[in-house]
Structures are given as structure tokens and as C-alpha cells.
Design a protein around this motif. Sequence first.
Motif, PDB file in Angstrom:
ATOM      1  N   GLU A 139       0.832  -1.200   0.000  1.00 51.50           N
ATOM      2  CA  GLU A 139       0.000   0.000   0.000  1.00 51.50           C
ATOM      3  C   GLU A 139       0.871   1.256   0.000  1.00 51.50           C
ATOM      4  N   ALA A 140       1.959   1.204   0.773  1.00 47.00           N
ATOM      5  CA  ALA A 140       2.880   2.348   0.817  1.00 47.00           C
ATOM      6  C   ALA A 140       3.439   2.629  -0.569  1.00 47.00           C
ATOM      7  N   MET A 141       3.889   1.583  -1.248  1.00 43.13           N
ATOM      8  CA  MET A 141       4.469   1.757  -2.586  1.00 43.13           C
ATOM      9  C   MET A 141       3.429   2.326  -3.554  1.00 43.13           C
ATOM     10  N   GLU A 142       2.210   1.821  -3.455  1.00 38.23           N
ATOM     11  CA  GLU A 142       1.132   2.306  -4.333  1.00 38.23           C
ATOM     12  C   GLU A 142       0.926   3.816  -4.162  1.00 38.23           C
ATOM     13  N   TYR A 143       0.900   4.279  -2.919  1.00 40.77           N
ATOM     14  CA  TYR A 143       0.623   5.701  -2.689  1.00 40.77           C
ATOM     15  C   TYR A 143       1.849   6.582  -2.906  1.00 40.77           C
ATOM     16  N   TYR A 144       3.064   6.045  -2.729  1.00 40.43           N
ATOM     17  CA  TYR A 144       4.245   6.812  -3.145  1.00 40.43           C
ATOM     18  C   TYR A 144       4.191   7.033  -4.657  1.00 40.43           C
ATOM     19  N   ASP A 145       3.821   5.987  -5.398  1.00 36.38           N
ATOM     20  CA  ASP A 145       3.695   6.110  -6.861  1.00 36.38           C
ATOM     21  C   ASP A 145       2.659   7.178  -7.229  1.00 36.38           C
ATOM     22  N   ILE A 146       1.520   7.144  -6.552  1.00 37.71           N
ATOM     23  CA  ILE A 146       0.466   8.122  -6.823  1.00 37.71           C
ATOM     24  C   ILE A 146       0.962   9.538  -6.519  1.00 37.71           C
ATOM     25  N   ALA A 147       1.634   9.690  -5.383  1.00 36.27           N
ATOM     26  CA  ALA A 147       2.141  11.007  -4.988  1.00 36.27           C
ATOM     27  C   ALA A 147       3.087  11.564  -6.046  1.00 36.27           C
ATOM     28  N   ILE A 148       3.961  10.707  -6.563  1.00 35.45           N
ATOM     29  CA  ILE A 148       4.938  11.141  -7.571  1.00 35.45           C
ATOM     30  C   ILE A 148       4.251  11.399  -8.907  1.00 35.45           C
ATOM     31  N   ASN A 149       3.255  10.589  -9.255  1.00 38.62           N
ATOM     32  CA  ASN A 149       2.499  10.843 -10.485  1.00 38.62           C
ATOM     33  C   ASN A 149       1.746  12.167 -10.409  1.00 38.62           C
ATOM     34  N   ASN A 150       1.258  12.511  -9.199  1.00 42.71           N
ATOM     35  CA  ASN A 150       0.541  13.772  -9.021  1.00 42.71           C
ATOM     36  C   ASN A 150       1.465  14.979  -8.991  1.00 42.71           C
ATOM     37  N   ASP A 151       2.709  14.768  -8.577  1.00 44.43           N
ATOM     38  CA  ASP A 151       3.679  15.868  -8.499  1.00 44.43           C
ATOM     39  C   ASP A 151       5.074  15.307  -8.683  1.00 44.43           C
ATOM     40  N   GLY A 152       5.616  15.482  -9.873  1.00 48.78           N
ATOM     41  CA  GLY A 152       6.938  14.966 -10.209  1.00 48.78           C
ATOM     42  C   GLY A 152       8.079  15.631  -9.473  1.00 48.78           C
ATOM     43  N   GLU A 153       7.772  16.642  -8.651  1.00 48.47           N
ATOM     44  CA  GLU A 153       8.795  17.325  -7.842  1.00 48.47           C
ATOM     45  C   GLU A 153       8.634  17.003  -6.355  1.00 48.47           C
ATOM     46  N   ASN A 154       7.874  15.973  -6.023  1.00 48.67           N
ATOM     47  CA  ASN A 154       7.636  15.617  -4.623  1.00 48.67           C
ATOM     48  C   ASN A 154       8.846  14.847  -4.102  1.00 48.67           C
ATOM     49  N   ALA A 155       9.811  15.595  -3.586  1.00 48.21           N
ATOM     50  CA  ALA A 155      11.077  14.999  -3.148  1.00 48.21           C
ATOM     51  C   ALA A 155      10.888  14.021  -1.999  1.00 48.21           C
ATOM     52  N   GLU A 156       9.969  14.337  -1.088  1.00 50.59           N
ATOM     53  CA  GLU A 156       9.729  13.446   0.054  1.00 50.59           C
ATOM     54  C   GLU A 156       9.254  12.077  -0.426  1.00 50.59           C
ATOM     55  N   ALA A 157       8.332  12.062  -1.377  1.00 56.96           N
ATOM     56  CA  ALA A 157       7.828  10.792  -1.904  1.00 56.96           C
ATOM     57  C   ALA A 157       8.939  10.019  -2.612  1.00 56.96           C
ATOM     58  N   PHE A 158       9.769  10.722  -3.385  1.00 57.37           N
ATOM     59  CA  PHE A 158      10.901  10.055  -4.041  1.00 57.37           C
ATOM     60  C   PHE A 158      11.846   9.442  -3.006  1.00 57.37           C
ATOM     61  N   LEU A 159      12.170  10.206  -1.969  1.00 54.86           N
ATOM     62  CA  LEU A 159      13.118   9.737  -0.960  1.00 54.86           C
ATOM     63  C   LEU A 159      12.610   8.471  -0.273  1.00 54.86           C
ATOM     64  N   TYR A 160      11.369   8.516   0.209  1.00 51.60           N
ATOM     65  CA  TYR A 160      10.864   7.375   0.968  1.00 51.60           C
ATOM     66  C   TYR A 160      10.524   6.189   0.077  1.00 51.60           C
ATOM     67  N   ARG A 161      10.111   6.456  -1.154  1.00 48.34           N
ATOM     68  CA  ARG A 161       9.914   5.328  -2.073  1.00 48.34           C
ATOM     69  C   ARG A 161      11.252   4.667  -2.363  1.00 48.34           C
ATOM     70  N   GLY A 162      12.284   5.492  -2.551  1.00 46.49           N
ATOM     71  CA  GLY A 162      13.627   4.947  -2.776  1.00 46.49           C
ATOM     72  C   GLY A 162      14.110   4.119  -1.605  1.00 46.49           C
ATOM     73  N   ALA A 163      13.907   4.618  -0.388  1.00 45.26           N
ATOM     74  CA  ALA A 163      14.315   3.875   0.811  1.00 45.26           C
ATOM     75  C   ALA A 163      13.558   2.555   0.912  1.00 45.26           C
ATOM     76  N   LEU A 164      12.269   2.587   0.584  1.00 46.80           N
ATOM     77  CA  LEU A 164      11.466   1.360   0.628  1.00 46.80           C
ATOM     78  C   LEU A 164      11.941   0.362  -0.424  1.00 46.80           C
ATOM     79  N   LYS A 165      12.252   0.854  -1.626  1.00 44.63           N
ATOM     80  CA  LYS A 165      12.778  -0.042  -2.664  1.00 44.63           C
ATOM     81  C   LYS A 165      14.084  -0.686  -2.227  1.00 44.63           C
ATOM     82  N   LEU A 166      14.971   0.095  -1.608  1.00 47.62           N
ATOM     83  CA  LEU A 166      16.235  -0.469  -1.129  1.00 47.62           C
ATOM     84  C   LEU A 166      15.974  -1.531  -0.072  1.00 47.62           C
ATOM     85  N   HIS A 167      15.062  -1.233   0.838  1.00 52.69           N
ATOM     86  CA  HIS A 167      14.726  -2.178   1.912  1.00 52.69           C
ATOM     87  C   HIS A 167      14.169  -3.485   1.347  1.00 52.69           C
ATOM     88  N   LEU A 168      13.391  -3.377   0.272  1.00 54.58           N
ATOM     89  CA  LEU A 168      12.771  -4.562  -0.341  1.00 54.58           C
ATOM     90  C   LEU A 168      13.653  -5.192  -1.423  1.00 54.58           C
TER      91      LEU A 168
END
Length: 197
Positions: A139-168
Motif C-alpha cells: 500500500e505504501a508503494m502504491e501511494y508513493y507512486d500516486i504522490a509522484i504521479n501527481n507531483d513529479g517534484e515531490n522529493a519526500e515521496a521520491f526519498l521514501y519510495r527509494g528507501a522502501l525499494k532499497l529495503h525490499l
Amino acid sequence: MKYLSILLFFSICLISCEDKDELEKANQYYNSGDYNKAVQFYNKHLEMKPSHEIAIYNRGRAYEELGQYEKAVDDFLKVIDINPRNMGAYLSYGKHFYREKDYENAAFQFEKAYKLNTNSSQAATLLARAFHKSGKVNEAMEYYDIAINNDGENAEAFLYRGALKLHLNQPGGCNDIQMAKNIGYEGAADLYGQYCK
């Protein structure tokens, strides 16, 4: 009778102008970081207009800045009672639960906000963060994707999605953190240096 009507008209104008001035002063104090003064002037304004949604919400935010969280929550709930479609009040109420590490209730409030405006990158990011913290990684990944699709400059969403991808151990984590770094998100450069070099 004519003079009484004129006097009544000017009295109403004077009260309205004074009331508006107090709200403007409250907002100015809030914007300058003087939250105690802001609360004082929001209270004065609300004596005249006790159901003024924006003033109640802003007072809640001022209380939040002062660390008076119970008063802040009371105001956010008042706003929701006045206007159940006030997205900001749900986000602020959700942040209260997030601060208390009650991620389930935080997600519940953030989801209400998101449903009011599915184009809100902020609501999607906060919902993703709450899911992330509660271990609901899909669910987290789904909404990080949505956040970035809604705003391609959302640095917070990029950072935490990246951290989650590394963790997984998923590909693209360092690319996301690099994007957050390029946008200028605080801490992204350190995270990139720690995990991506």
C-alpha cells in the motif's frame, strides 16, 4: 429614524472591519512565527464569529506549533464538524496520530483527506508514510507512486519510495533517492552517500 439607520449601518461596518483586522493580525502573527499572539487574535476573531472555519483551523495549527496538541486536535475536530470536506483538517488530525505513532489511525485520516482530493500529492505521501510505518509496504508503494504521479517534484515521496525499494531489494531505489537529492530534499544526499555509492 433615518439617523438611527445610518448609525446602525456604521456600527455594523465598524464591527466587520475590526473583526477582519483581527483575523489579518492573527494570520500575520502566525506567518511570522509568533504563535501565542496568533492564538490571542484568533480567539478575538472567534468571539465574533465562533464558527469561522478558517480561523478555527489556523488557531489549531498555531496550537500545534506551540506543542498544545490537545487544543489543536479539538480545533481540527471542530473544523471537521463544520465542514466534513475540509481536507486540511483531516491531514492535520492524521498528523496528530502519526506523531503519536498510531499509524493505523493516521492512515485512516489521511485516506479521508486523499479521497476528498485524489490529485493531492501531499495527502498521498502522508498516506504512504503511514502505511510504510505500519508495515503495509504494498500500500505504501502504491501511494508513493500516486504522490509522484501527481507531483513529479515531490522529493519526500521520491526519498521514501527509494528507501522502501532499497529495503525490499527492488531496483530503482538509488534513482529515487538521487531524484530527491536533485530536488534538494534535506538528508537525501546523506542517504545517497550511505546506500548508493
